[in-house]
Write a protein that holds these residues in place. Sequence first.
Motif, mmCIF file in Angstrom:
data_model
loop_
_atom_site.group_PDB
_atom_site.id
_atom_site.type_symbol
_atom_site.label_atom_id
_atom_site.label_comp_id
_atom_site.label_asym_id
_atom_site.label_seq_id
_atom_site.Cartn_x
_atom_site.Cartn_y
_atom_site.Cartn_z
ATOM 1 N N SER A 185 0.828 -1.217 0.000
ATOM 2 C CA SER A 185 0.000 0.000 0.000
ATOM 3 C C SER A 185 0.854 1.256 0.000
ATOM 4 O O SER A 185 0.440 2.297 -0.502
ATOM 5 N N GLY A 186 2.065 1.152 0.535
ATOM 6 C CA GLY A 186 2.958 2.314 0.554
ATOM 7 C C GLY A 186 3.620 2.592 -0.784
ATOM 8 O O GLY A 186 4.466 3.480 -0.881
ATOM 9 N N THR A 187 3.261 1.823 -1.832
ATOM 10 C CA THR A 187 3.948 2.014 -3.117
ATOM 11 C C THR A 187 2.983 2.421 -4.239
ATOM 12 O O THR A 187 3.295 2.248 -5.418
ATOM 13 N N GLY A 188 1.799 2.926 -3.858
ATOM 14 C CA GLY A 188 0.887 3.448 -4.883
ATOM 15 C C GLY A 188 -0.195 2.472 -5.310
ATOM 16 O O GLY A 188 -0.815 2.656 -6.371
ATOM 17 N N PHE A 189 -0.436 1.441 -4.509
ATOM 18 C CA PHE A 189 -1.516 0.484 -4.780
ATOM 19 C C PHE A 189 -2.514 0.531 -3.628
ATOM 20 O O PHE A 189 -2.146 0.868 -2.497
ATOM 21 N N ARG A 190 -3.775 0.141 -3.907
ATOM 22 C CA ARG A 190 -4.690 -0.131 -2.786
ATOM 23 C C ARG A 190 -5.032 -1.614 -2.827
ATOM 24 O O ARG A 190 -5.104 -2.220 -3.909
ATOM 25 N N SER A 191 -5.234 -2.161 -1.641
ATOM 26 C CA SER A 191 -5.511 -3.594 -1.587
ATOM 27 C C SER A 191 -6.969 -3.836 -1.969
ATOM 28 O O SER A 191 -7.870 -3.117 -1.534
ATOM 29 N N HIS A 192 -7.200 -4.838 -2.816
ATOM 30 C CA HIS A 192 -8.557 -5.127 -3.314
ATOM 31 C C HIS A 192 -9.141 -6.360 -2.623
ATOM 32 O O HIS A 192 -10.297 -6.372 -2.238
ATOM 33 N N ALA A 193 -8.339 -7.408 -2.484
ATOM 34 C CA ALA A 193 -8.818 -8.630 -1.816
ATOM 35 C C ALA A 193 -7.618 -9.473 -1.415
ATOM 36 O O ALA A 193 -6.550 -9.370 -2.023
ATOM 37 N N GLN A 194 -7.829 -10.284 -0.386
ATOM 38 C CA GLN A 194 -6.749 -11.178 0.047
ATOM 39 C C GLN A 194 -7.333 -12.561 0.313
ATOM 40 O O GLN A 194 -8.405 -12.676 0.906
ATOM 41 N N TRP A 195 -6.621 -13.589 -0.146
ATOM 42 C CA TRP A 195 -7.048 -14.962 0.051
ATOM 43 C C TRP A 195 -5.919 -15.698 0.767
ATOM 44 O O TRP A 195 -4.754 -15.561 0.378
ATOM 45 N N THR A 196 -6.272 -16.470 1.790
ATOM 46 C CA THR A 196 -5.231 -17.166 2.550
ATOM 47 C C THR A 196 -5.505 -18.662 2.585
ATOM 48 O O THR A 196 -6.651 -19.078 2.805
ATOM 49 N N ASP A 197 -4.469 -19.437 2.331
ATOM 50 C CA ASP A 197 -4.553 -20.882 2.483
ATOM 51 C C ASP A 197 -4.126 -21.196 3.917
ATOM 52 O O ASP A 197 -2.948 -21.070 4.266
ATOM 53 N N ALA A 198 -5.118 -21.547 4.741
ATOM 54 C CA ALA A 198 -4.851 -21.718 6.171
ATOM 55 C C ALA A 198 -3.984 -22.947 6.408
ATOM 56 O O ALA A 198 -3.144 -22.959 7.321
ATOM 57 N N GLU A 199 -4.141 -23.963 5.563
ATOM 58 C CA GLU A 199 -3.426 -25.230 5.758
ATOM 59 C C GLU A 199 -1.897 -25.028 5.664
ATOM 60 O O GLU A 199 -1.153 -25.450 6.533
ATOM 61 N N ALA A 200 -1.464 -24.344 4.598
ATOM 62 C CA ALA A 200 -0.010 -24.172 4.404
ATOM 63 C C ALA A 200 0.473 -22.792 4.828
ATOM 64 O O ALA A 200 1.655 -22.505 4.760
ATOM 65 N N ARG A 201 -0.438 -21.950 5.265
ATOM 66 C CA ARG A 201 -0.135 -20.543 5.603
ATOM 67 C C ARG A 201 0.583 -19.830 4.441
ATOM 68 O O ARG A 201 1.798 -19.619 4.450
ATOM 69 N N PHE A 202 -0.245 -19.519 3.460
ATOM 70 C CA PHE A 202 0.246 -18.810 2.269
ATOM 71 C C PHE A 202 -0.863 -17.847 1.851
ATOM 72 O O PHE A 202 -2.044 -18.176 1.954
ATOM 73 N N SER A 203 -0.474 -16.646 1.381
ATOM 74 C CA SER A 203 -1.539 -15.712 0.991
ATOM 75 C C SER A 203 -1.307 -15.147 -0.406
ATOM 76 O O SER A 203 -0.169 -15.005 -0.864
ATOM 77 N N LEU A 204 -2.424 -14.871 -1.061
ATOM 78 C CA LEU A 204 -2.410 -14.162 -2.343
ATOM 79 C C LEU A 204 -3.183 -12.876 -2.123
ATOM 80 O O LEU A 204 -4.297 -12.906 -1.590
ATOM 81 N N THR A 205 -2.593 -11.756 -2.513
ATOM 82 C CA THR A 205 -3.283 -10.469 -2.321
ATOM 83 C C THR A 205 -3.369 -9.773 -3.663
ATOM 84 O O THR A 205 -2.366 -9.698 -4.395
ATOM 85 N N LEU A 206 -4.557 -9.261 -3.969
ATOM 86 C CA LEU A 206 -4.759 -8.519 -5.219
ATOM 87 C C LEU A 206 -4.761 -7.025 -4.888
ATOM 88 O O LEU A 206 -5.536 -6.572 -4.027
ATOM 89 N N PHE A 207 -3.899 -6.283 -5.571
ATOM 90 C CA PHE A 207 -3.808 -4.843 -5.396
ATOM 91 C C PHE A 207 -4.210 -4.166 -6.699
ATOM 92 O O PHE A 207 -4.006 -4.721 -7.785
ATOM 93 N N VAL A 208 -4.747 -2.965 -6.566
ATOM 94 C CA VAL A 208 -5.105 -2.181 -7.766
ATOM 95 C C VAL A 208 -4.287 -0.892 -7.726
ATOM 96 O O VAL A 208 -4.161 -0.242 -6.677
ATOM 97 N N ALA A 209 -3.721 -0.542 -8.886
ATOM 98 C CA ALA A 209 -2.898 0.678 -8.967
ATOM 99 C C ALA A 209 -3.791 1.900 -8.833
ATOM 100 O O ALA A 209 -4.818 2.017 -9.498
ATOM 101 N N LYS A 210 -3.381 2.823 -7.920
ATOM 102 C CA LYS A 210 -4.178 4.053 -7.688
ATOM 103 C C LYS A 210 -3.877 5.054 -8.790
ATOM 104 O O LYS A 210 -2.791 5.074 -9.360
#
Length: 329
Positions: A304-329
């Motif tokens: 978020s500090g680099t000119g993007f806003r966060s749109h959605a985040q998905w987390t795999d609880a089993e392996a503890r891994f996340s994918l986050t979608l950002f949109v350029a402001k």
Amino acid sequence: MVNSLIPSSVAAPPVEAVRGFAREVARDLALTPKQIQSKYLYDALGSSLFESICRLPWYRITRAEARLLTRRASEMVAPLEDPVTLLELGCGSGEKVALLAEALRSRRRRVAIHLIDISPTALELSERTLGSLEHVSVVGHRATYEEGLRHAARERPPQGGLLVLFLGSNIGNFDPPASHDFLSEIRHALRPGDGLLLGADLVKPVKELLLAYDDPLSVTAAFNKNVLVRMNRELGANFDLTSFEHRAIWNPGERRVEMHLVSLVEQIVRIPRADVTVAFEKGESIWTESSYKYEPHEIVELVSGTGFRSHAQWTDAEARFSLTLFVAK
Ligand SMILES: C[S@@+](CC[C@H](N)C(=O)[O-])C[C@H]1O[C@@H](n2cnc3c(N)ncnc32)[C@H](O)[C@@H]1O
């Protein structure tokens, strides 16, 4: 820079690439501690070994990310305007971008895919993976992330949305200041409304983390030691493989797994094409890779500090891994 997927994994590397390798090896082995940049782990054999690592039961990143992509790909591509361009930095096998391309098939528009990877073997693998998808056109860039990003951004059409994929927790190879700079560079190459899909591995029990980077089959050890084989072949070095050992350590202060090649004896190694002679103490190491681990909210803060806003985040609880979608402001 090569704009085709033709280069063969067995061909000799271009002279300029070998010169750059030699320059950086000479510079980084003079540092304390001695270092080699992780991008040099990926020659033809290194890329094949990495694909094997992805199949190891102890390396869960690939499967966790593929699970999230399989389940949520249509949500991830939903904000993008047609015609869509996908751009993957460090594409590896191309299997993950293929999942997103599949999710775009129903739009009945062609999808342009730019693949950026330093490894010709990875580009060849991705070409095979994506070859069966009729609605996509693929351009490969054999380049570093930075060079490939600049080049691909110039080639995109004037209309439509672009989604940058930075997956497999590749962001974890950058230390925090470098990741901030690189994310800013990605933002700079984009237009408002474009996206960034970022895969990041999360902090988890140390035993689990270390097994992922020091597996009982020693595939990761071979992947790491192969950089010595590469220096022997490309730079004429005389590293004795039996006198170095793979080691993975968890650095709790920095929250990163580090891979090292530890010298088992006091020794001198010559690297003629880099014009250096390197002395090792017994127990001294070459630091070859860092893999920083995060909490989900830290990813949002970092990007978020680099000119993007966060749109959605998905987390795999089993392996503890996340994918986050950002949109350029
Ligand atoms: C850890 S693998 C991940 C591959 C794939 N993204 C995945 O998630 O499975 C990193 C990939 O990035 C490429 N790579 C590493 N450093 C790079 C750099 N500085 N510039 C371009 N490619 C790089 C490697 O060749 C390799 O294919």
